[in-house]
Enzyme design. Structure first.
Site, PDB file in Angstrom:
ATOM      1  N   ARG A 104      -4.744   7.114   3.869  1.00  0.00           N
ATOM      2  CA  ARG A 104      -4.283   7.569   2.548  1.00  0.00           C
ATOM      3  C   ARG A 104      -4.416   9.084   2.394  1.00  0.00           C
ATOM      4  O   ARG A 104      -3.573   9.725   1.738  1.00  0.00           O
ATOM      5  CB  ARG A 104      -5.090   6.849   1.472  1.00  0.00           C
TER       6      ARG A 104
ATOM      7  N   HIS B 223      -1.392  11.528   1.007  1.00  0.00           N
ATOM      8  CA  HIS B 223      -1.512  12.385  -0.166  1.00  0.00           C
ATOM      9  C   HIS B 223      -1.411  13.857   0.209  1.00  0.00           C
ATOM     10  O   HIS B 223      -1.038  14.678  -0.633  1.00  0.00           O
ATOM     11  CB  HIS B 223      -2.826  12.089  -0.889  1.00  0.00           C
ATOM     12  N   ASP B 224      -1.732  14.185   1.435  1.00  0.00           N
ATOM     13  CA  ASP B 224      -1.553  15.557   1.894  1.00  0.00           C
ATOM     14  C   ASP B 224      -0.080  15.873   2.079  1.00  0.00           C
ATOM     15  O   ASP B 224       0.432  16.876   1.564  1.00  0.00           O
ATOM     16  CB  ASP B 224      -2.303  15.768   3.213  1.00  0.00           C
TER      17      ASP B 224
ATOM     18  N   VAL C  87       2.485  16.610  -0.845  1.00  0.00           N
ATOM     19  CA  VAL C  87       2.316  17.813  -1.668  1.00  0.00           C
ATOM     20  C   VAL C  87       2.557  19.047  -0.806  1.00  0.00           C
ATOM     21  O   VAL C  87       1.684  19.500  -0.070  1.00  0.00           O
ATOM     22  CB  VAL C  87       0.906  17.858  -2.298  1.00  0.00           C
TER      23      VAL C  87
ATOM     24  N   GLY D  37       4.089  19.424   1.931  1.00  0.00           N
ATOM     25  CA  GLY D  37       4.030  19.227   3.374  1.00  0.00           C
ATOM     26  C   GLY D  37       2.631  18.942   3.894  1.00  0.00           C
ATOM     27  O   GLY D  37       1.629  19.021   3.179  1.00  0.00           O
TER      28      GLY D  37
ATOM     29  N   ASN E 111      -5.740  11.594  -7.175  1.00  0.00           N
ATOM     30  CA  ASN E 111      -6.802  11.809  -6.186  1.00  0.00           C
ATOM     31  C   ASN E 111      -8.214  11.673  -6.739  1.00  0.00           C
ATOM     32  O   ASN E 111      -9.137  11.268  -6.026  1.00  0.00           O
ATOM     33  CB  ASN E 111      -6.655  13.206  -5.575  1.00  0.00           C
TER      34      ASN E 111
ATOM     35  N   PRO F 119       3.540   9.197  -5.636  1.00  0.00           N
ATOM     36  CA  PRO F 119       3.973   8.014  -6.400  1.00  0.00           C
ATOM     37  C   PRO F 119       2.781   7.300  -7.044  1.00  0.00           C
ATOM     38  O   PRO F 119       1.722   7.154  -6.437  1.00  0.00           O
ATOM     39  CB  PRO F 119       4.626   7.125  -5.334  1.00  0.00           C
TER      40      PRO F 119
ATOM     41  N   HIS G  63      -0.500  -0.480   2.464  1.00  0.00           N
ATOM     42  CA  HIS G  63      -1.305  -1.235   1.506  1.00  0.00           C
ATOM     43  C   HIS G  63      -1.713  -2.595   2.050  1.00  0.00           C
ATOM     44  O   HIS G  63      -2.235  -3.431   1.304  1.00  0.00           O
ATOM     45  CB  HIS G  63      -0.541  -1.408   0.190  1.00  0.00           C
ATOM     46  N   THR G  64      -1.498  -2.818   3.322  1.00  0.00           N
ATOM     47  CA  THR G  64      -2.042  -4.017   3.957  1.00  0.00           C
ATOM     48  C   THR G  64      -3.546  -3.877   4.197  1.00  0.00           C
ATOM     49  O   THR G  64      -4.202  -4.825   4.610  1.00  0.00           O
ATOM     50  CB  THR G  64      -1.319  -4.296   5.297  1.00  0.00           C
TER      51      THR G  64
ATOM     52  N   ASP H 125      -4.906  -6.512  -0.053  1.00  0.00           N
ATOM     53  CA  ASP H 125      -4.460  -7.697   0.676  1.00  0.00           C
ATOM     54  C   ASP H 125      -5.656  -8.634   0.794  1.00  0.00           C
ATOM     55  O   ASP H 125      -6.579  -8.385   1.565  1.00  0.00           O
ATOM     56  CB  ASP H 125      -3.935  -7.297   2.063  1.00  0.00           C
TER      57      ASP H 125
ATOM     58  N   THR I 114      -5.994 -10.637   4.760  1.00  0.00           N
ATOM     59  CA  THR I 114      -6.526  -9.894   5.917  1.00  0.00           C
ATOM     60  C   THR I 114      -6.793  -8.453   5.479  1.00  0.00           C
ATOM     61  O   THR I 114      -6.088  -7.524   5.882  1.00  0.00           O
ATOM     62  CB  THR I 114      -5.527  -9.918   7.099  1.00  0.00           C
TER      63      THR I 114
ATOM     64  N   ASP J 115      -1.443  -5.441   9.439  1.00  0.00           N
ATOM     65  CA  ASP J 115      -0.466  -6.447   9.844  1.00  0.00           C
ATOM     66  C   ASP J 115       0.630  -6.523   8.782  1.00  0.00           C
ATOM     67  O   ASP J 115       0.725  -5.654   7.923  1.00  0.00           O
ATOM     68  CB  ASP J 115      -1.149  -7.807  10.052  1.00  0.00           C
TER      69      ASP J 115
END
Length: 333
Positions: free
Chosen positions: A71, A75-76, A79, A81, A103, A172, A202-203, A252, A255, A260
């Site tokens: 993450r 997030h880097d 913003v 690049g 953040n 987002p 987000h898995t 998730d 798992t 996955d």
């Protein structure tokens, strides 16, 4: 550096198998300057082995750290690049991005980056950028969690500035509609397909109750045919029992520490934690078809995710004489 040799051989074997088709690939930033897979081959050949060993330790100590490090890279890059601006602390009149709404009290893993940078500075002073460390740790976190590997393109330099305003605007949010998600991804040069593939991050990981309140109240775009009443009730119980919005829920449930395609399986059964997740199947037919393809074939997801990570990692890098190689990732030199 003998103690890193075992780690180095392990990761090189894994990556060699995963990267068979792209070992000679070179990415270019929008000024034409190259990012190269072999950037540190001569100047710091131990770099990737050192980084991998520290990521492996961090994930072993705290499996959630894999999602956190991945993450940080997201997030880097969103913003201005991939320039490690997200790592800069607020000091005096200098305002970084850590206190931006997406953040604050949310991003973690900064101490892992500090440890890696400290070791690299002792081995190869002033050579490996913090921006490249973020890109490599993101890849290693995915690999260590069972996901695909890719040959990280390197040669980014670190920013001299940060933008809290851009962090608030560009990243987002958890309640975003499909239209908002597509607009934010397109604004940085990523496509709708990139958006669906990268959402697969987000898995792994967790989110606070405050980030999915709209799912619980039915005020989000997820209140459609895919709503899963039992899942909603379990979330309501979790968040109401704690009496606080800082309680964490797994992104998730099935798992939670494995990279996955289960995230996409969950979406089809109405078990997307965030409104922006569930919107991928309830808010747009095109994104739903992509989700369904990932459910049917994990390898399609892995390949798209790999390509999209390479694409995201090449967003607006500072190269040549732009930026610097920070000695401390938290502050400009």
């Amino acid at each position: 550096m003998a103690k890193y040799l075992g780690f180095y051989l392990l990761v090189m074997l894994r990556l060699a198998m995963a990267f068979a088709g792209i070992l000679n690939e070179t990415c270019y930033d929008d000024t034409g300057g190259p990012l190269r897979a072999d950037e540190y081959q001569d100047t710091c050949p131990e770099a990737e082995a050192i980084i991998f060993s520290w990521v492996r330790k961090a994930v072993s100590d705290d499996p959630r750290m894999a999602a956190s490090l991945l993450r940080l890279h997201f997030h880097d890059c969103f913003v201005n690049g991939c320039d490690a601006s997200v790592l800069l602390d607020d000091v005096g009149s200098f305002v970084g991005e850590k206190t931006a709404a997406p953040n604050l009290n949310s991003l973690r893993g900064f101490e892992v980056i500090d440890e890696i940078k400290s070791v690299l500075e002792s081995v190869c002073p002033g050579t490996v950028s913090c921006a490249d460390i973020l890109a490599i740790t993101a890849r290693d976190s995915v690999v260590l969690s069972g996901g695909p590997g890719w040959d990280v393109q390197k040669g980014r330099r670190d920013s001299l500035s940060a933008s809290k305003a851009a962090a608030n605007n560009n990243i987002p949010g958890p309640n975003s509609s499909i239209a908002t998600l597509v607009a934010k991804f397109q604004s940085v040069g990523l496509t709708l397909n990139d958006m669906v593939a990268l959402s697969g991050a987000h898995t792994m990981g967790k989110a606070r109750c405050s980030t999915f309140t709209s799912r619980l109240t039915g005020s989000s775009n997820s209140n459609g045919p895919e709503i899963n009443v039992k899942f909603m009730e379990s979330l309501q119980q979790l968040c109401s029992e704690s009496g606080t919005n800082v309680t964490l829920a797994q992104l998730d449930l099935v798992t939670p520490a494995t990279f996955d395609n289960q995230y996409y399986v969950n979406l089809l059964s109405g078990e997307g934690l965030l409104a922006s997740d569930q919107a991928l199947v309830s808010g747009d037919d095109q994104t739903r078809r992509i989700v369904e393809s990932y459910v049917e074939d994990t390898m399609i997801f892995f390949e798209d995710f790999r390509k999209s990570m390479l694409k995201m990692g090449s967003l607006g890098p500072l190269t040549g004489n732009n930026g610097e190689i920070r000695r401390n990732c938290r502050a400009v030199n």
